[in-house]
Design an enzyme around this catalytic site. Structure first.
Site, PDB file in Angstrom:
ATOM      1  CB  CYS A   1     -14.784  55.783  13.166  1.00 26.00           C
ATOM      2  SG  CYS A   1     -15.050  57.223  14.227  1.00 26.00           S
TER       3      CYS A   1
ATOM      4  CD  GLU B   1     -16.935  42.355  13.332  1.00 28.05           C
ATOM      5  OE1 GLU B   1     -16.059  41.825  12.666  1.00 28.05           O
ATOM      6  OE2 GLU B   1     -16.853  42.466  14.571  1.00 28.05           O
TER       7      GLU B   1
ATOM      8  CB  CYS C   1     -22.785  46.058  20.613  1.00 28.61           C
ATOM      9  SG  CYS C   1     -21.521  47.273  20.376  1.00 28.61           S
TER      10      CYS C   1
ATOM     11  CB  CYS D   1     -19.966  45.852  23.242  1.00 20.80           C
ATOM     12  SG  CYS D   1     -21.061  47.045  22.660  1.00 20.80           S
TER      13      CYS D   1
ATOM     14  CB  SER E   1     -15.524  57.263  24.558  1.00 22.24           C
ATOM     15  OG  SER E   1     -16.501  56.304  24.236  1.00 22.24           O
TER      16      SER E   1
ATOM     17  CB  CYS F   1     -10.575  52.775  18.178  1.00 19.75           C
ATOM     18  SG  CYS F   1     -12.103  52.274  17.361  1.00 19.75           S
TER      19      CYS F   1
ATOM     20  CB  CYS G   1      -9.824  56.732  19.232  1.00 21.06           C
ATOM     21  SG  CYS G   1     -11.152  57.953  19.399  1.00 21.06           S
TER      22      CYS G   1
END
Ligand code: SAH
Ligand code: SF4
Length: 386
Positions: free
Chosen positions: A117, A97, A110, A346, A225, A124, A121
């Site tokens: 990934c 996206e 974004c 985002c 982050s 997420c 995390c």
């Protein structure tokens, strides 16, 4: 193999790669590369025949060996507040996206860097889906190409709607280093998108050795982050912290900015989760931990997704946290949750990843299966038609 797959995709090639291709592979003059680069990125052209100032002979030569293949848009949604969202299907069947968020005087895109990934995390949705693969530089810059073209007819000179790019979509950009660096080069290249280095931001969860590597080859803006002021809590939320702790990470970030000639500072991203990392004590601790890091702090209200196990804090709690940091002398913003009406903003993107590690299956099994699977199925049906 078909002829198409053997052709080279020019979309993801930065100026020096394209110049090498024109001079070494085609035996053409260097300036031809600039001409073609402008057609592709400034005028949104994906067909050599539209490049009217390129000779017919060269166009024919290009058609034989090269192509311009953008990502396939399978879903798009333009919100009344100006927010735009695209789901782009990538070869292999997965989708990423990309979201455009307009604000006063600027428009931010974004962009995703990976399908899924690996860093997992805890809060997420991308991390929960596991890792599938890196995006190529064509697939990364292709997201900006699609967005930039969405306002105008291809072939015409265009107004600039996208003024900023943040690598805050799906994936950890520093784990797809070469492709991310090549595509960010195109974002800043005058003959392509010409964005200022201050307006192209790479966001990382803290892959420390790659932060040092980035300093060697790029001067884009950097966001970290952080999400927690101490290692015990950050180890839980951002597992890569077990490898590279907060002190080591902030040292790398400081080194990145120290060598920049201008006065840019790091953006610290801090996703606010109710009663997890949003207490007054943690705000005080954060103010202390960031003492030696020139930065601005962006508090991101947690964006819920099914079975995440976290909640967004109340406005009161977020403002109290912000006040403490401000009293400590920091520049702090709370990110507006724009684009809620199109279910996208985002850093809050829910793509469709088939996890090569099969971790998403385990995730779905671990939560209430019926509910999650049903939600996913409904969303996919809704999004199937373009
Ligand atoms: N991997 C990179 C960039 C992509 S994530 C990184 O972690 O920085 C972009 C931002 O969105 C990160 O700050 C991330 O922590 C944040 N984010 C992820 N999931 C979120 C959620 N559910 N709600 C709010 N922010 C989230
Ligand atoms: Fe990966 Fe960033 Fe999500 Fe962490 S927050 S899992 S690093 S995309």
């Amino acid at each position: 193999m078909t002829q198409t797959t053997q052709k080279i995709n020019l979309l993801g090639m930065g100026l020096s790669s394209l110049e090498r291709f024109f001079t070494e592979e085609l035996g053409e003059k260097r300036f031809r590369a600039i001409q073609v680069l402008k057609w592709i990125h400034q005028r949104g052209v994906d067909n050599f025949d539209d490049m009217t100032d390129v000779s017919m002979a060269l166009r024919d030569k290009l058609k034989l060996v090269a192509e311009i293949v953008p990502p396939e848009v399978t879903f798009k949604q333009y919100s009344i507040d100006g927010t735009r969202k695209w789901v782009m299907k990538m070869p292999g069947g997965n989708a990423v996206e990309t979201v455009y968020i307009p604000e006063e005087g600027r428009g931010t895109l974004c962009v995703s860097s990976q399908i899924g990934c690996a860093l997992d995390c805890s809060f997420c949705s991308t991390g929960k889906q596991g890792f599938n693969r890196d995006l190529s530089s064509a697939e990364i810059i292709g997201q900006l190409w699609v967005a930039a073209r969405s306002w105008d007819e291809p072939g015409k000179k265009r107004d600039r709607h996208v003024t900023n790019v943040v690598m805050m979509g799906m994936g950890e950009p520093l784990l797809n280093f070469d492709n991310v660096v090549e595509s960010m080069g195109l974002m800043m290249e005058d003959n392509a998108y010409g964005l200022s280095k201050r307006r192209v931001t790479l966001s990382t969860s803290g892959v420390v050795p790659r932060i040092y590597d980035l300093a060697e080859v790029s001067d884009v803006s950097l966001a970290l982050s952080l999400h927690a002021p101490n290692d015990a809590l950050r180890n839980e939320l951002v597992p890569i912290n077990r490898k590279y702790g907060i002190a080591e990470t902030l040292k790398a970030v400081n080194a990145y900015f120290e060598r920049l000639p201008d006065k840019r500072v790091c953006t610290i991203e801090y996703t606010m989760m109710n009663h997890i990392n949003d207490s007054e004590e943690l705000a005080t601790e954060l103010a202390a931990v960031l003492r030696d890091t020139p930065c601005k702090i962006n508090l991101i209200p947690f964006n819920p997704f099914p079975n995440s196990g976290y909640e967004r804090p109340s406005n009161n709690r977020m403002h109290r946290f912000k006040d403490i940091l401000q009293q400590g002398g920091y520049n702090v913003t709370i990110r507006k949750t724009r684009g809620d009406d199109i279910d996208a903003a985002c850093g809050q993107l829910i793509g469709q990843v088939s996890d090569k590690t099969r971790r998403s299956e385990r995730f779905i099994e671990a939560v209430e299966l019926g509910q999650t699977a049903a939600t996913v199925a409904t969303k996919r049906t809704d999004r199937s038609a373009v």
